[in-house]
Design an enzyme around this catalytic site. Structure first.
Site, short mmCIF file in Angstrom:
data_model
loop_
_atom_site.label_atom_id
_atom_site.label_comp_id
_atom_site.label_asym_id
_atom_site.label_seq_id
_atom_site.Cartn_x
_atom_site.Cartn_y
_atom_site.Cartn_z
CG ASP A 15 -2.10 -0.95 1.06
OD1 ASP A 15 -2.29 -1.49 -0.04
OD2 ASP A 15 -2.82 -1.17 2.06
NE ARG A 95 -2.17 2.76 13.89
CZ ARG A 95 -1.38 1.73 13.65
NH1 ARG A 95 -0.16 1.69 14.17
NH2 ARG A 95 -1.78 0.72 12.88
CG ASP A 124 -5.03 2.43 12.52
OD1 ASP A 124 -5.20 2.55 13.74
OD2 ASP A 124 -4.44 1.45 12.01
CB SER A 178 -4.91 -7.30 7.59
OG SER A 178 -4.52 -5.98 7.86
#
Length: 409
Positions: A15, A95, A124, A178
């Site tokens: 990605d 994060r 996210d 994932s």
């Protein structure tokens, strides 16, 4: 004339590799890649060459492992912040520290924008963007997956796009889980986990350790020491917090500790299923709780439980850099002054079993807790206490009986 710069949150995966030429082509930006090391391990190998090959002008690898452990993980451990009773918020905690590093690099480079590769369905995007708004409200945010100009909707489409722009890397079209990894945990989504009726294929899925069935048949004792709510040693060996978590990951993974299968409520309104491996974190939180049981009074513990639940939700929702979170962290820190002592437990096939806790600040009194009458406690005193404690119940019952009698006349 120099091009304007964008800082890309970069992992080196398909990605973010595809995003590099897309940013250059769509916006005309000079792309600065930034990979924030929160403990991903070997995932960082070869990133510099990969970023340069993919068209980035520069790559930063920002090591924030110790900051993550001490300033983000530990406040959540001390708060016992657990989302929906199960999830130890490993992704959510990471994060804000990643966002902080991205903003720092953007300031250093004079970038006008920060780009992330989070999808429009997940949490996210919220966590990154709320953090950027709080720390750098003047910097633009680019989210390709929400941009109409992003036309790639599959791994093969991304691979084809990369090849068309001269980037030929050995990405596979095979579908797998994932995953998101850091010092604290490893998350898994996809494949059979997308169907809640199916059992996880743990033999295929687990990375950090064993399932309880495959764990050793012998229990292993572990001793930890804490000073003011912070772990300082494991089995007598003094270590910094990050190394303690690494050591506990090793021990917990070996004994099948910390495997969580949960269907959680995302911020965006949908439910999602994931499996989280948090071996060291599960041990650390349990050990800390065992010590708190001994030293924190009832009223403080009651309030602290409420704060812990609220903090878990706040962090999960991406609101780390907010006044309310700062206030909750300050409260929790004030409760840790006497959380000092030693915790002993044994690990056995997915279980953490108490084996003794001591503290110089223990509020436990053997003479008070035993059945033997001592000088500090007279059993007769309980009668008056119960009378007053139960007075509201008695008054209510008497009143209801009075009304019942009147209605039956």
């Amino acid at each position: 004339m120099a091009k304007e710069k964008v800082v890309l949150a970069y992992s080196g995966g398909l990605d973010t590799t595809a995003i590099i030429p897309w940013l250059k082509e769509t916006y005309g930006y000079d792309v600065i890649c930034c990979c924030v090391d929160c403990g991903q391990g070997e995932e960082l190998d070869g990133l510099e060459e990969r970023a340069a090959y993919s068209g980035a002008s520069k790559l930063y690898i920002e090591d924030v492992v110790d900051e993550f452990a001490e300033d983000f993980i530990m406040p959540c451990v001390q708060a016992d912040a657990v989302y929906e009773h199960k999830y130890l918020i490993g992704t959510a905690m990471a994060r804000p520290v990643i966002t902080k590093a991205l903003v720092n690099v953007a300031r250093k480079e004079g970038a006008v924008a920060i780009c992330h590769g989070a999808t429009g369905k997940g949490n996210d995007q919220i966590r990154f963007e709320l953090g950027i708004k709080a720390l750098a409200p003047d910097i633009e945010v680019i989210a390709p997956w929400r941009d109409d100009r992003w036309q790639m909707d599959s791994r093969q489409a991304e691979i084809d796009y990369c090849k068309a722009h001269g980037i030929d890397l050995p990405f596979s079209t095979d579908q797998s889980y994932s995953r998101d990894r850091n010092l604290w945990h490893l998350s898994h989504e996809g494949l059979e986990l997308e169907d809640p009726s199916l059992e996880p294929n743990y033999d295929h899925l687990l990375v950090l350790g064993n399932s309880p069935e495959n764990a050793p048949d012998e229990a292993e004792y572990v001793t930890m020491k804490f000073v003011e709510g912070v772990p300082v040693s494991v089995n007598g060996e003094e270590m910094k917090v990050a190394d303690i978590i690494r050591k506990l990951n090793e021990l917990g993974g070996k004994h099948g500790i910390g495997i969580c299968d949960i269907v959680e409520n995302r911020v965006v309104g949908m439910k999602s299923r994931g499996v989280y491996e948090t071996p060291g974190g599960t041990i650390l939180m349990e050990a800390h709780q065992q010590l708190e049981e001994l030293v924190i009074d009832r009223a403080t513990m009651d309030l602290k439980k409420d704060i812990g639940n609220r903090m878990a939700q706040t962090v999960y929702e991406g609101k780390w850099f907010t006044p309310v979170n700062e206030a909750m962290i300050a409260f929790v820190k004030s409760t840790q002054k006497y959380v000092t002592g030693e915790v002993k437990f044994k690990l056995y096939k997915g279980n953490i079993i108490k084996a003794g806790t001591t503290s110089p600040y223990s509020l436990y009194s053997e003479s008070l807790a035993s059945f033997t009458t001592g000088d500090m406690y007279d059993h007769h005193d309980a009668a008056g206490f119960i009378t007053l404690w139960g007075l509201p119940l008695k008054v209510r019952a008497m009143k209801l009986k009075e009304l019942e009698n009147e209605n039956n006349k």
